[in-house]
Design an enzyme around this catalytic site. Structure first.
Site, PDB file in Angstrom:
ATOM      1  N   CYS A  91       0.835  -1.202   0.000  1.00 36.03           N
ATOM      2  CA  CYS A  91       0.000   0.000   0.000  1.00 36.03           C
ATOM      3  C   CYS A  91       0.867   1.248   0.000  1.00 36.03           C
ATOM      4  CB  CYS A  91      -0.899  -0.006   1.233  1.00 36.03           C
ATOM      5  SG  CYS A  91      -1.840   1.513   1.383  1.00 36.03           S
ATOM      6  N   CYS A  97      -1.643   6.079   6.872  1.00 37.79           N
ATOM      7  CA  CYS A  97      -3.009   5.667   7.204  1.00 37.79           C
ATOM      8  C   CYS A  97      -3.105   5.079   8.607  1.00 37.79           C
ATOM      9  CB  CYS A  97      -3.502   4.676   6.160  1.00 37.79           C
ATOM     10  SG  CYS A  97      -5.030   3.830   6.573  1.00 37.79           S
ATOM     11  N   CYS A 100      -3.660  -0.487   8.699  1.00 42.29           N
ATOM     12  CA  CYS A 100      -2.932  -1.755   8.789  1.00 42.29           C
ATOM     13  C   CYS A 100      -1.689  -1.523   9.647  1.00 42.29           C
ATOM     14  CB  CYS A 100      -2.474  -2.212   7.409  1.00 42.29           C
ATOM     15  SG  CYS A 100      -3.812  -2.623   6.274  1.00 42.29           S
ATOM     16  N   GLN A 302     -20.121  -9.546   9.939  1.00 42.18           N
ATOM     17  CA  GLN A 302     -18.684  -9.827   9.928  1.00 42.18           C
ATOM     18  C   GLN A 302     -18.046  -9.232   8.675  1.00 42.18           C
ATOM     19  OE1 GLN A 302     -16.705 -11.278  12.109  1.00 42.18           O
ATOM     20  NE2 GLN A 302     -18.191 -12.012  13.605  1.00 42.18           N
ATOM     21  N   TYR A 331     -23.675 -13.990  23.354  1.00 39.23           N
ATOM     22  CA  TYR A 331     -23.130 -12.874  22.572  1.00 39.23           C
ATOM     23  C   TYR A 331     -23.358 -13.159  21.081  1.00 39.23           C
ATOM     24  CZ  TYR A 331     -20.443 -12.555  26.958  1.00 39.23           C
ATOM     25  OH  TYR A 331     -20.040 -12.520  28.281  1.00 39.23           O
ATOM     26  N   GLU A 352     -28.138 -11.758  23.178  1.00 42.04           N
ATOM     27  CA  GLU A 352     -27.337 -10.625  22.707  1.00 42.04           C
ATOM     28  C   GLU A 352     -27.927  -9.357  23.319  1.00 42.04           C
ATOM     29  OE1 GLU A 352     -24.799  -9.561  20.506  1.00 42.04           O
ATOM     30  OE2 GLU A 352     -25.612  -7.562  20.851  1.00 42.04           O
ATOM     31  N   CYS A 427     -11.773 -12.688  20.237  1.00 32.48           N
ATOM     32  CA  CYS A 427     -10.999 -11.728  19.440  1.00 32.48           C
ATOM     33  C   CYS A 427      -9.901 -11.113  20.295  1.00 32.48           C
ATOM     34  CB  CYS A 427     -11.914 -10.645  18.879  1.00 32.48           C
ATOM     35  SG  CYS A 427     -12.848  -9.765  20.136  1.00 32.48           S
TER      36      CYS A 427
HETATM   37  N1  SAH Z   1     -21.092 -13.915  16.880  1.00 36.10           N
HETATM   38  C1  SAH Z   1     -21.611 -12.609  16.572  1.00 36.10           C
HETATM   39  C2  SAH Z   1     -20.677 -11.473  16.928  1.00 36.10           C
HETATM   40  C3  SAH Z   1     -20.252 -11.412  18.334  1.00 36.10           C
HETATM   41  S1  SAH Z   1     -19.417  -9.909  18.692  1.00 36.10           S
HETATM   42  C4  SAH Z   1     -21.915 -12.494  15.107  1.00 36.10           C
HETATM   43  O1  SAH Z   1     -21.238 -13.127  14.308  1.00 36.10           O
HETATM   44  O2  SAH Z   1     -22.781 -11.738  14.737  1.00 36.10           O
HETATM   45  C5  SAH Z   1     -19.874  -9.715  20.388  1.00 36.10           C
HETATM   46  C6  SAH Z   1     -21.321  -9.353  20.594  1.00 36.10           C
HETATM   47  O3  SAH Z   1     -21.554  -9.325  21.994  1.00 36.10           O
HETATM   48  C7  SAH Z   1     -21.750  -8.006  20.079  1.00 36.10           C
HETATM   49  O4  SAH Z   1     -22.837  -8.184  19.207  1.00 36.10           O
HETATM   50  C8  SAH Z   1     -22.167  -7.218  21.334  1.00 36.10           C
HETATM   51  O5  SAH Z   1     -23.257  -6.356  21.104  1.00 36.10           O
HETATM   52  C9  SAH Z   1     -22.542  -8.322  22.274  1.00 36.10           C
HETATM   53  N2  SAH Z   1     -22.457  -8.067  23.726  1.00 36.10           N
HETATM   54  C10 SAH Z   1     -21.606  -7.265  24.392  1.00 36.10           C
HETATM   55  N3  SAH Z   1     -21.780  -7.388  25.718  1.00 36.10           N
HETATM   56  C11 SAH Z   1     -22.760  -8.308  25.912  1.00 36.10           C
HETATM   57  C12 SAH Z   1     -23.378  -8.880  27.071  1.00 36.10           C
HETATM   58  N4  SAH Z   1     -22.997  -8.519  28.288  1.00 36.10           N
HETATM   59  N5  SAH Z   1     -24.330  -9.795  26.870  1.00 36.10           N
HETATM   60  C13 SAH Z   1     -24.712 -10.182  25.631  1.00 36.10           C
HETATM   61  N6  SAH Z   1     -24.173  -9.662  24.503  1.00 36.10           N
HETATM   62  C14 SAH Z   1     -23.202  -8.746  24.636  1.00 36.10           C
END
Ligand code: SAH
Length: 472
Positions: A91, A97, A100, A302, A331, A352, A427
């Protein structure tokens, strides 16, 4: 340390007493490691210096920029001996930037770094030894992988520019191509600059808060080829709306949706509360594996669909479903993992915290005619203990928490519920390691960990871990 030497005399007195060097001092260092942020780590007389752009094994000259009690930062001035895995960033705006952080390291090196980071965290933070951490699953073609771009718009000599904010500033730098974005995104941004510019649309100016066009957000369905364009505007009125959108739609093959989002606030947050369709549909579609997803301007999705399939494929493999299991997906976001698992499970319960995400999850379940999924809004650490108290249980629990990891109340509940398997998608290797320790102490054994490279050329590390309950 024997391998460090001072190249120039001190320029300023040390800001913090008892440090072996001063601010703006030039030193020669050997880089021993990479931090989780992707910075080179070297030591000067035992004092740790972080050097962005330097790689392990390199002998470098750097100039100190910021010194703290325990560690400091230095700017790379010269590479005396380059690492074998150093490479020329593709790049042209890489350094300005900052999006990255690892393009100066070849891809093999990046994958090895990510694996090692997971191993180090498991050992140091989790005191977890002897668990296989597999080689990072990388991309065959680690470029042009992102399906979403958010591009700030500015002006230069009357014309519209768009690209990125220069590192640590709000100066907009014009850019024609971002090599980690889908090509369509470059095409959309170029056409918007040209066509909106032709119609005299002014860019928003953060300081004066005048001007209209703030951001162009692009989304691409990799599997369907559908493109969404979001024009984020400082105000309701969009001059030449019809002509502008017609021309955009005609100029860019694949456009299925053009929407306007209105954001009149003085804020760094990109989106405002109001979104309206200007042309085409409200949604574009994409598929990951066999599962179809509807994507709106505001929905979370994603950003690397190719690697998402591999990561969630791993989660599905680790869940080892035979068809009669009840599964909890904590989550769950828009239900990506839940729907993946629902293909093989008896029933999946997703939870969620964001209500809009749950709306999307339900829509996606309907879109795929899946009726063996139930989605609930709530905190995972509140909802799941409540389900347990009410007598529900699960054979497999999958968690995919944000960077801060799982709440301890959730981990305690998992230990109490005793599911046979726990699949942990993470992550952040540091909080993963912390949480695996808690689960191990509660009677689980970590069987294996698979890092997956979701964000090539950046320092982000994602991985999927399998835990099973110890016998008796
Ligand atoms: N597997 C999901 C992404 C997960 S990212 C997908 O592919 O769509 C983590 C997620 O956790 C986010 O959507 C965020 O809003 C949620 N989150 C954060 N804190 C939380 C909690 N205490 N209880 C439930 N969800 C939560």
């Amino acid at each position: 340390m024997g391998n460090t030497s001072r190249r120039k005399k001190r320029i300023a007195a040390p800001a913090v007493p008892n440090l072996p060097l001063a601010k703006n001092e030039t030193v020669e260092l050997t880089i021993e490691d990479l931090s989780h942020e992707g910075n080179g780590v070297g030591r000067y007389e035992g004092y740790t210096l972080f050097v962005p752009g330097a790689l392990p094994g390199e002998r470098i000259v750097a100039k100190t920029t910021k010194l703290k009690k325990q560690f400091g930062y230095a700017r790379l001035i010269e590479i005396v001996d380059a690492a074998a895995n150093r490479t020329e960033p593709l790049c042209p705006v890489y350094r300005r930037c900052g999006g990255c952080t690892l393009q100066h390291m070849d891809y093999e090196g990046q994958l090895a770094f990510k694996r090692k980071l997971v191993e180090d965290n498991l050992r140091r933070i989790g005191k977890i030894e002897g668990v296989p951490v597999h080689p990072t699953l990388g991309m065959k073609e680690p470029w042009r992988y992102r399906n979403k771009a958010q591009v700030p718009i500015g002006e230069e000599e009357g014309g519209l520019i768009g690209g990125f904010y220069a590192q640590r500033s709000h100066e907009i730098i014009d850019m024609e191509a971002c090599l980690i974005q889908h090509e369509k995104s470059d095409e959309v941004v170029a056409r918007v600059k040209e066509i909106a510019g032709k119609y005299g649309i002014r860019a928003y100016n953060e300081e004066t808060q005048h001007g209209l066009l703030r951001h162009v957000v692009t989304k691409v369905g990799f599997a369907t080829g559908q493109v969404m364009i979001v024009l984020v505007t400082n105000g309701d009125k969009l001059p030449h709306k019809e002509a502008l959108t017609q021309e955009l739609a005609q100029a860019i093959p694949g456009v299925a949706s053009i929407v306007q989002n209105i954001n009149t606030k003085k804020t760094n947050v990109i989106f405002g509360d109001t979104t309206r369709v200007l042309w085409g549909e409200e949604y574009i579609y994409d598929t990951i594996g066999e599962v179809k997803f509807a994507i709106s301007a505001r929905s979370f999705y994603q950003v690397n669909p190719v690697q998402t399939e591999r990561l969630y494929g791993k989660a599905l493999e680790y869940a080892a479903l035979m068809g009669d299991e009840n599964v909890i997906d904590a989550y769950c976001g828009i239900g990506t993992i839940s729907l993946f698992l629902a293909q093989k499970a008896k029933h999946v319960f997703g939870v969620e915290i964001v209500p809009d995400a749950i709306e999307d999850a339900k829509r996606n379940a309907r879109l795929n005619s899946m009726d063996n999924v139930t989605f609930a809004v709530g905190e995972a650490e509140t909802a799941i203990p409540q389900w347990y108290e009410e007598g529900s249980n699960a054979d497999v629990i999958v968690v995919d928490p944000p960077r801060k990891g799982c709440d301890e109340r959730l981990l305690d509940t998992i230990v109490a519920m005793k599911p046979e398997r726990v699949v942990y998608v993470s992550c952040n290797p540091a909080t993963l390691a912390r949480d695996l320790r808690i689960l191990e102490d509660g009677g689980y054994r970590t069987i294996e960990v698979q890092p997956v490279d979701m964000f090539p050329h950046t320092n982000h590390v994602e991985c999927c871990s399998l835990l099973v309950r110890n016998e008796n």
